[in-house]
Design an enzyme around this catalytic site. Structure first.
Site, PDB file in Angstrom:
ATOM      1  N   THR A 129      -3.674  -4.107   2.143  1.00 43.60           N
ATOM      2  CA  THR A 129      -4.586  -5.127   1.638  1.00 43.60           C
ATOM      3  C   THR A 129      -5.065  -4.836   0.218  1.00 43.60           C
ATOM      4  OG1 THR A 129      -6.459  -3.995   2.694  1.00 43.60           O
ATOM      5  CG2 THR A 129      -5.373  -5.744   3.945  1.00 43.60           C
ATOM      6  N   CYS A 130      -5.057  -3.582  -0.182  1.00 42.57           N
ATOM      7  CA  CYS A 130      -5.500  -3.254  -1.543  1.00 42.57           C
ATOM      8  C   CYS A 130      -4.546  -3.828  -2.588  1.00 42.57           C
ATOM      9  CB  CYS A 130      -5.602  -1.747  -1.720  1.00 42.57           C
ATOM     10  SG  CYS A 130      -6.801  -0.965  -0.627  1.00 42.57           S
ATOM     11  N   PHE A 131      -3.274  -3.998  -2.187  1.00 41.85           N
ATOM     12  CA  PHE A 131      -2.263  -4.482  -3.129  1.00 41.85           C
ATOM     13  C   PHE A 131      -1.720  -5.853  -2.741  1.00 41.85           C
ATOM     14  CE2 PHE A 131      -1.897   0.187  -2.592  1.00 41.85           C
ATOM     15  CZ  PHE A 131      -2.423   0.574  -3.819  1.00 41.85           C
TER      16      PHE A 131
END
Length: 650
Positions: free
Chosen positions: A616-618
């Site tokens: 989810t960070c990317f």
């Protein structure tokens, strides 16, 4: 039974003295039953009287083989039919007339598993639900025991004892505790046994918020305190019934029946239950008169002046100086405007999440930004969010995932820290793999930066003088997790939850997972599939062929043709961490660092990764190179569905 009979007799005498026109009630019938073998004082045993099965507690002065006298409670009176007023608002006419799930008690028989000791809990599946059973003090492994559980039935067929088997599902699961019919979380280990490990573990440990209600000085507002406790704690429980006007309107059987239904069916049931809790128009209703120029202050004073019963009355809104009748549109506008102002970072109460630029997180320094009384705004927002959910309205802000878990009382794990602060999470992961962590010269403190000023915060008592070593590293990781996801925002979160549960009965929420709660509160997103596909990047083994690769073509065909609106929203949550869509489209989708990070499909080897994984960070999904479209569809559905549950897919 004796106390029930005495109470019934006293009520009868009182009724006779107040109204001679009433008939004299029939005296309750007493029955003699024999205490079965192996039953000790204080233990329950089942009996059947006139076709009705009930549980009897063995008196303290009785023993097996003795006869005891019982007086069963009288049967419930049929509900009184009431007429419907024609002058109530139209929406008040829409109360559900659908019949409640008929609840019955079913006897289950199970063999005590190997290794289970007396008074030790063990878990199993009964009537489609995971159940937590405590081994009786006089039982042992291999012995058969019985227990009763409320179940729903659509017919009057006789109920036979049901034999149960165990499963080996992993992950945290909400169970029903047979001893008091309360919901409790358990985690099953690889052998199918309850994981009783009490020390912090990066992969498996979890914590849930425990909210304790207290009476406040102001009758309009109760107080309380919130803490993080181990998810399997016997104190971290939720009731399985809802009572209104001294009448049970939701039973455990109702909740169990609806937990396995689709999102739309669960949402409809939830709204039907809220409709039953709504105060009748003629018993009182609320008119909120608001000045647009003072929208937040007027709304705050109006809502916070209301008592708990007022929060379930029908609200009507009027903007002073404007001609308009609130038929739903003004209410919808008010909820939109007021939540936009509350979540606005410029007001200092909430901040844009460092883990996802489309999510909001509580500002730990809200007291400095709003020194007058920052906590009253969080109590106000909790009431607004609860009332919006109660009245089928939407709010304007998407919160960090762990906030929805706190509302639901869902387990918080170390993985949730990654979504909040990826850099900090990775630094702790590095520590967990070091051979000698003492070389880092760390202690049990963390650093907070508020308005440019750095401040050292102790994670436990005497934290500044406690060195971090390999021996106490698990406790250090645990302390950081609790601080980041609870302790630094505990006062604000306490008020938010108290306000929310001023309106919503917590048991009603047990049918939803945290992703469904976000959809319920913020609405189903309008996803432009063409824009989504057009602004997608392809990496890994898909980099050369891009969207023309057969697996990528299958992916978009599945999303367009096989996924409904809800599943697409869940896919978006799975990959980006939120169901929200940027107002300017997927071309400006941001990562946790605030930079543009477009949705990307990263090709991986299916032999190495059987299921899709998300970062989810990317905003990236790792998609295995499946051999068929059907395999891709099934594996993708499983990955999206279980992302909210916490099952392992190794």
């Amino acid at each position: 039974a004796a106390q029930q009979a005495a109470s019934a007799s006293a009520n009868q005498d009182q009724n006779q003295s107040s109204s001679q026109q009433q008939q004299t009630p029939t005296q309750p019938t007493a029955y003699m039953v024999t205490v079965p073998p192996n039953i000790e004082p204080g233990q329950n045993f089942p009996v059947t009287i006139e076709g009705q099965r009930m549980m009897v507690t063995c008196p303290s002065n009785a023993r097996a083989g003795m006869s005891v006298r019982i007086v069963p409670p009288p049967p419930a009176s049929p509900p009184t039919q009431t007429g419907t007023s024609l002058d109530r608002p139209p929406e008040q006419q829409q109360r559900s007339n659908s019949p409640r799930t008929r609840s019955a008690t079913q006897m289950f028989e199970v063999v005590v598993p190997p290794g289970v000791r007396p008074n030790q809990p063990f878990s199993l599946i009964a009537a489609g639900q995971r159940v937590l059973v405590t081994c009786p003090s006089n039982a042992y492994p291999g012995q058969k025991i019985r227990f009763q559980l409320p179940v729903s039935h659509s017919s009057n067929k006789s109920i036979e004892p049901v034999k149960l088997s165990y499963d080996n599902e992993r992950g945290w699961t909400r169970t029903i505790r047979v001893t008091d019919m309360k919901f409790q979380w358990v985690r099953m280990d690889d052998k199918g046994d309850i994981d009783l490990n009490e020390r912090f573990d990066l992969k498996h440990s979890a914590y849930v918020r425990k909210l304790e209600f207290l009476e406040g000085n102001d009758p309009r507002m109760r107080t309380g305190k919130v803490g993080l406790v181990p998810a399997s704690s016997a104190d971290a429980v939720v009731e399985s019934t809802v009572t209104h006007n001294k009448k049970e309107i939701v039973s455990y059987a109702d909740i169990a029946t609806n937990q396995g239904k689709s999102y739309d069916e669960k949402s409809q049931w939830f709204q039907e239950m809220c409709s039953q809790l709504t105060v009748d128009w003629h018993e009182g209703h609320i008119r909120l008169m608001i000045r647009r120029a003072s929208l937040l202050q007027d709304s705050l004073h109006a809502v916070m002046s209301l008592g708990p019963n007022d929060l379930r009355k029908i609200w009507r809104f009027e903007f002073i100086g404007e001609a308009g009748i609130d038929a739903g549109g003004l209410a919808r506008e008010w909820y939109q405007l007021i939540t936009e102002q509350i979540f606005d970072p410029d007001n200092g109460l909430w901040l844009t999440s460092s883990g996802n630029q489309m999510r909001m997180t509580i500002n730990p320094a809200s007291e400095i930004s709003c020194p007058e009384d920052h906590l009253i705004y969080f109590r106000f927002l909790g009431r607004v969010m609860g009332k919006a959910l109660f009245d089928r309205h939407l709010v304007a802000g998407h919160m960090d995932t762990h906030m929805y878990k706190h509302i639901l009382g869902w387990p918080i794990t170390f993985a949730d820290l990654e979504a909040v602060d990826d850099e900090f999470h990775n630094s702790l992961m590095v520590l967990s793999k070091m051979e000698n962590v003492s070389m880092m010269c760390l202690d049990f403190t963390t650093t907070e930066e508020i308005l440019g000023t750095k401040k050292s915060v102790e994670l436990l008592e005497n934290g500044e003088t406690t060195e971090v070593t390999n021996d106490n590293l698990p406790e250090y990781l645990e302390a950081n997790l609790k601080y980041r996801l609870m302790d630094r925002i505990r006062p604000q979160l306490t008020e938010l939850l108290l306000g929310f549960f001023d309106v919503i009965p917590e048991p009603l929420l047990t049918v939803f997972d945290f992703q469904e709660l976000e959809l319920l509160m913020c609405g189903m997103p309008e996803i432009d599939l063409d824009d989504w596909e057009q602004h997608t990047l392809y990496t890994g083994i898909f980099e050369n062929n891009g969207g023309l690769d057969p697996v990528c073509r299958w992916f978009w065909e599945v999303v367009r043709e096989d996924f409904d609106q809800e599943t697409r929203a869940r896919l978006l949550q799975f990959v980006t961490g939120t169901s929200g869509v940027p107002s300017r489209g997927f071309a400006v989708l941001q990562g946790n660092d605030g930079n543009i990070r477009k949705f990307s499909i990263h090709g991986v080897d299916a032999l190495q990764y059987p299921y899709p994984r998300s970062h989810t960070c990317f905003n990236r999904i790792d998609l295995p190179d499946y051999k068929s479209k059907e395999e891709l569809k099934e594996r993708l559905k499983v990955a999206v569905a279980t992302s909210a549950i916490g099952f392992d897919m190794e």
